[in-house]
Structures are given as C-alpha cells and as structure tokens.
Design a protein around this motif. Structure first.
Motif, PDB file in Angstrom:
ATOM      1  N   LEU A 247       0.810  -1.214   0.000  1.00 25.69           N
ATOM      2  CA  LEU A 247       0.000   0.000   0.000  1.00 25.69           C
ATOM      3  C   LEU A 247       0.846   1.268   0.000  1.00 25.69           C
ATOM      4  O   LEU A 247       0.306   2.369  -0.074  1.00 25.69           O
ATOM      5  N   GLY A 248       2.171   1.106   0.115  1.00 26.41           N
ATOM      6  CA  GLY A 248       3.047   2.274   0.075  1.00 26.41           C
ATOM      7  C   GLY A 248       2.891   3.208   1.259  1.00 26.41           C
ATOM      8  O   GLY A 248       3.142   4.415   1.146  1.00 26.41           O
ATOM      9  N   HIS A 249       2.497   2.677   2.413  1.00 20.69           N
ATOM     10  CA  HIS A 249       2.302   3.504   3.609  1.00 20.69           C
ATOM     11  C   HIS A 249       3.658   3.766   4.261  1.00 20.69           C
ATOM     12  O   HIS A 249       4.266   2.868   4.843  1.00 20.69           O
ATOM     13  N   ARG A 250       4.135   4.978   4.157  1.00 21.99           N
ATOM     14  CA  ARG A 250       5.494   5.310   4.591  1.00 21.99           C
ATOM     15  C   ARG A 250       5.685   5.298   6.098  1.00 21.99           C
ATOM     16  O   ARG A 250       6.825   5.330   6.579  1.00 21.99           O
ATOM     17  N   ASP A 251       4.590   5.255   6.849  1.00 23.72           N
ATOM     18  CA  ASP A 251       4.714   5.218   8.304  1.00 23.72           C
ATOM     19  C   ASP A 251       4.303   3.866   8.878  1.00 23.72           C
ATOM     20  O   ASP A 251       4.218   3.708  10.094  1.00 23.72           O
ATOM     21  N   ALA A 252       4.045   2.890   8.013  1.00 24.73           N
ATOM     22  CA  ALA A 252       3.724   1.540   8.508  1.00 24.73           C
ATOM     23  C   ALA A 252       4.929   0.979   9.240  1.00 24.73           C
ATOM     24  O   ALA A 252       6.079   1.251   8.877  1.00 24.73           O
ATOM     25  N   PHE A 253       4.672   0.174  10.265  1.00 25.04           N
ATOM     26  CA  PHE A 253       5.792  -0.299  11.087  1.00 25.04           C
ATOM     27  C   PHE A 253       5.413  -1.593  11.793  1.00 25.04           C
ATOM     28  O   PHE A 253       4.643  -1.585  12.762  1.00 25.04           O
ATOM     29  N   PRO A 254       5.947  -2.739  11.328  1.00 23.74           N
ATOM     30  CA  PRO A 254       5.654  -4.035  11.974  1.00 23.74           C
ATOM     31  C   PRO A 254       6.479  -4.202  13.243  1.00 23.74           C
ATOM     32  O   PRO A 254       7.501  -4.886  13.271  1.00 23.74           O
ATOM     33  N   SER A 255       6.035  -3.590  14.317  1.00 26.65           N
ATOM     34  CA  SER A 255       6.848  -3.469  15.534  1.00 26.65           C
ATOM     35  C   SER A 255       7.153  -4.793  16.220  1.00 26.65           C
ATOM     36  O   SER A 255       8.071  -4.857  17.045  1.00 26.65           O
ATOM     37  N   SER A 256       6.401  -5.839  15.899  1.00 26.94           N
ATOM     38  CA  SER A 256       6.654  -7.133  16.542  1.00 26.94           C
ATOM     39  C   SER A 256       7.669  -7.971  15.775  1.00 26.94           C
ATOM     40  O   SER A 256       7.987  -9.091  16.184  1.00 26.94           O
ATOM     41  N   ASP A 257       8.194  -7.432  14.662  1.00 28.07           N
ATOM     42  CA  ASP A 257       9.143  -8.190  13.852  1.00 28.07           C
ATOM     43  C   ASP A 257      10.411  -8.500  14.631  1.00 28.07           C
ATOM     44  O   ASP A 257      11.035  -7.602  15.216  1.00 28.07           O
ATOM     45  N   LEU A 258      10.807  -9.756  14.626  1.00 24.64           N
ATOM     46  CA  LEU A 258      11.964 -10.185  15.401  1.00 24.64           C
ATOM     47  C   LEU A 258      13.242  -9.479  14.952  1.00 24.64           C
ATOM     48  O   LEU A 258      14.078  -9.099  15.775  1.00 24.64           O
ATOM     49  N   GLY A 259      13.389  -9.275  13.646  1.00 25.35           N
ATOM     50  CA  GLY A 259      14.575  -8.605  13.145  1.00 25.35           C
ATOM     51  C   GLY A 259      14.691  -7.185  13.651  1.00 25.35           C
ATOM     52  O   GLY A 259      15.780  -6.715  13.999  1.00 25.35           O
ATOM     53  N   LEU A 260      13.567  -6.473  13.703  1.00 22.38           N
ATOM     54  CA  LEU A 260      13.571  -5.100  14.203  1.00 22.38           C
ATOM     55  C   LEU A 260      13.889  -5.069  15.697  1.00 22.38           C
ATOM     56  O   LEU A 260      14.632  -4.196  16.163  1.00 22.38           O
ATOM     57  N   LEU A 261      13.323  -5.995  16.444  1.00 24.43           N
ATOM     58  CA  LEU A 261      13.554  -6.044  17.887  1.00 24.43           C
ATOM     59  C   LEU A 261      15.018  -6.328  18.201  1.00 24.43           C
ATOM     60  O   LEU A 261      15.562  -5.846  19.210  1.00 24.43           O
ATOM     61  N   LYS A 262      15.666  -7.095  17.330  1.00 22.06           N
ATOM     62  CA  LYS A 262      17.088  -7.389  17.516  1.00 22.06           C
ATOM     63  C   LYS A 262      17.959  -6.227  17.068  1.00 22.06           C
ATOM     64  O   LYS A 262      18.932  -5.868  17.736  1.00 22.06           O
ATOM     65  N   ALA A 290      12.449   1.014   9.368  1.00 14.17           N
ATOM     66  CA  ALA A 290      12.419  -0.452   9.375  1.00 14.17           C
ATOM     67  C   ALA A 290      13.400  -1.012   8.352  1.00 14.17           C
ATOM     68  O   ALA A 290      14.124  -1.982   8.628  1.00 14.17           O
ATOM     69  N   MET A 291      13.464  -0.401   7.181  1.00 11.73           N
ATOM     70  CA  MET A 291      14.389  -0.877   6.156  1.00 11.73           C
ATOM     71  C   MET A 291      15.838  -0.698   6.591  1.00 11.73           C
ATOM     72  O   MET A 291      16.690  -1.569   6.323  1.00 11.73           O
ATOM     73  N   LEU A 292      16.148   0.401   7.264  1.00 11.93           N
ATOM     74  CA  LEU A 292      17.506   0.594   7.777  1.00 11.93           C
ATOM     75  C   LEU A 292      17.849  -0.474   8.802  1.00 11.93           C
ATOM     76  O   LEU A 292      18.949  -1.045   8.790  1.00 11.93           O
ATOM     77  N   LEU A 293      16.917  -0.741   9.699  1.00 10.88           N
ATOM     78  CA  LEU A 293      17.154  -1.735  10.745  1.00 10.88           C
ATOM     79  C   LEU A 293      17.318  -3.133  10.147  1.00 10.88           C
ATOM     80  O   LEU A 293      18.232  -3.877  10.514  1.00 10.88           O
ATOM     81  N   TRP A 294      16.449  -3.500   9.225  1.00 11.93           N
ATOM     82  CA  TRP A 294      16.572  -4.806   8.582  1.00 11.93           C
ATOM     83  C   TRP A 294      17.893  -4.910   7.824  1.00 11.93           C
ATOM     84  O   TRP A 294      18.542  -5.952   7.834  1.00 11.93           O
TER      85      TRP A 294
END
Length: 302
Positions: A247-262, A290-294
């Motif tokens: 959907l191209g939502h620039r503020d979407a954020f899957p906060s429960s993602d394990l990669g982000l949490l790490k 999120a992309m930077l963190l991943w």
C-alpha cells in the motif's frame, strides 16, 4: 538478457532521486524472489506479469544515462506501458523524498550510523498487492529463505504457465503467480505449510475474489489493515508489512518483527512495546527506519 514477445519489447527510462542504492534494492528482491516468477540476474531484476490477462516479462536494470534505470517489457502494448512504468516507479520507490527522510532519521542516534551506511534508503514495493499478501502470510514465523522456497512451490503448482509467446531464453521464469480464484480453492497439500496457514491463504484469496478486500480501492490504509486483521491467522505484523510494501504507507511499522527487535539495540533485544515508543520519533517515516534496521542485520525482514 533476451526477452521475446509478439511485438518488439518496449523500453522506458526510469529517473530517480539520488542517492539511490540499486544493489541494496536488488539484494532485497533477490532474497525474496519467488522461483519461477521473478529473479535477479546480475545487476537486473526480472519477473513475469499478467496485465489485463496478457502475459508479459519485464526486466529492470541500470541505464547508461546517469540517475536512470532501464525498464524493458515484452508482451504488452504501448497503451499499457505507462501503467507498467508507474508500477515500476512505485515498486522501486524512485520518487521517495530522500532529503526529508534522511534528515528525520539521522536525528536518532541509533539510526544515524545506519543511514550513513545506506544513504537514500528505499522501501521496496509490490507488483501485486494480493501476491505480496500471500508472501507475507508465508513469512510468518519462518525465515525469509523458507518462505521464498514455499512461495516457489505454490507458484509451480498453482500458477499458470508463462505463455509461449512471451519467453526468455536465459531467465528461469516459467509461471504467472496464482490468482485469487485458484488459491481460494487450493488444498496446499505437501507444500510445507500447516493447515491453519493454508486456511488463512484461502480466506484472503476468497476475500479478494469476492471484492471484499482490495489493494487499489479508495479504502484507507487503516481500513485495509482492519480488513486483513479480521481474517483469522493475520495479525498486526502481516497487516503492517502489507501496508508498508503493497500500500506504500510510509509510516507503517511491523513493531513485533523479530529482526527489528534485535537490530535496534543489537546484540540486546527490546520488547515490541519499547520499540513502538522509540519509533514515535521516526514518524512519518517509520517504514524507512524499518528498512535501515533490517539492512543492518543479514537475512532479516519479511
């Protein structure tokens, strides 16, 4: 690459805002390319598409001109080329406001070094919202590699064979990704997914087939995410990931993602609640954060 079709392949140059790391974009797609449907070959991305029921093959790679990519597409008429060009610009996030994004994210100490190492970060989009949603469901709680393998099995079993009139002599592209109609009644036996996940895919497919779930409608991102989350087997992670990429939502954020949490406090790990609090300062560009963190951790991300 040699791609043929009924007519000569059409080409278009895709300009982009600098900085733009094409190799980083290719790496992201290479790890997630559905076998038989899409691939990365050298410095080019390629995939099959069905445009108004007509099969096509497209490739995107660097152009000889500065700050350009070259799109080549076979099997479509000049009438639909502008639509494919627009779609490609969205998929590769070529019009991202890089200056504003970088300025905002570099204010955060945790992201500053990542932003320096990955200037001009982009959020890879999706060629088809339904296809991306199925891929996101497959990626729940398993590795990127495992999800990609299963997506390839689904495409091989349920996807339509690529029309002989559009083929590539040197690319492993043989299938069009399965339609909602086909997957809404698929059994998914011996594919490598549990029955509960298969049921979720069938329900999503049926919702799209009936028009209850659309990715090109006037519904807001919030409404689409709510519709997705109402389907058994889809939680916030999947809905946010779809919002981010399909959907191209620039503020979407899957906060429960394990990669982000790490990644945010590596080698330590924070909770989803803590990450959401930290991410408030990244609005309205949390998808880029999120992309930077991943990107800071190999093989992370949906």
């Amino acid at each position: 690459m040699t791609v043929k079709g009924n007519n000569a392949p059409l080409t278009a140059r895709l300009t982009y805002r600098r900085p733009f790391d094409w190799q980083a974009m290719l790496t992201f797609f290479r790890d997630r390319a559905t076998p038989g449907v899409e691939c990365v070959d050298g410095d080019c991305y390629a995939r099959t598409l069905s445009v108004d029921g007509t099969h096509s093959v497209l490739t995107v790679g660097p152009d000889s001109r500065k700050d350009c990519l070259l799109l080549t597409v076979a099997g479509v008429s000049k009438r639909v080329l502008p639509r494919v060009v627009h779609q490609a610009r969205t998929v590769f996030d070529l019009d991202a406001p890089t200056v504003a994004i970088e300025k905002a994210l570099r204010r955060d100490r945790a992201l500053r070094a990542m932003a320096r190492q990955a200037p001009g970060v982009r959020v890879p989009g999706a060629w088809d919202g339904f296809e991306l949603t199925i891929r996101a469901i497959l990626g729940q709680q398993i590795s990127v590699k495992a999800a990609t393998t299963i997506a390839g099995r689904i495409a091989a079993r349920y996807g339509a064979p690529l029309d002989d009139k559009v083929s590539s002599s040197d690319l492993p592209l043989q299938r069009i990704f399965p339609t909602p109609v086909v997957l809404s009644r698929a059994r998914f036996n011996r594919i490598g997914i549990v029955e509960s996940r298969a049921a979720t895919i069938r329900k999503v497919s049926a919702a799209v087939r009936k028009g209850e779930l659309r990715f090109d409608s006037e519904d807001t991102v919030t409404e689409v995410c709510a519709k997705l989350s109402s389907i058994r087997g889809i939680g916030d992670w999947t809905a946010q990931y779809v919002a981010m990429r399909a959907l191209g939502h620039r503020d979407a954020f899957p906060s429960s993602d394990l990669g982000l949490l790490k990644a945010i406090a590596y080698p330590e790990r924070v909770s989803s609640k803590q990450l959401l609090a930290i991410a408030e300062d990244w609005r309205p560009w949390r998808a880029y954060a999120a992309m930077l963190l991943w990107g800071s951790l190999p093989h992370s991300g949906g």
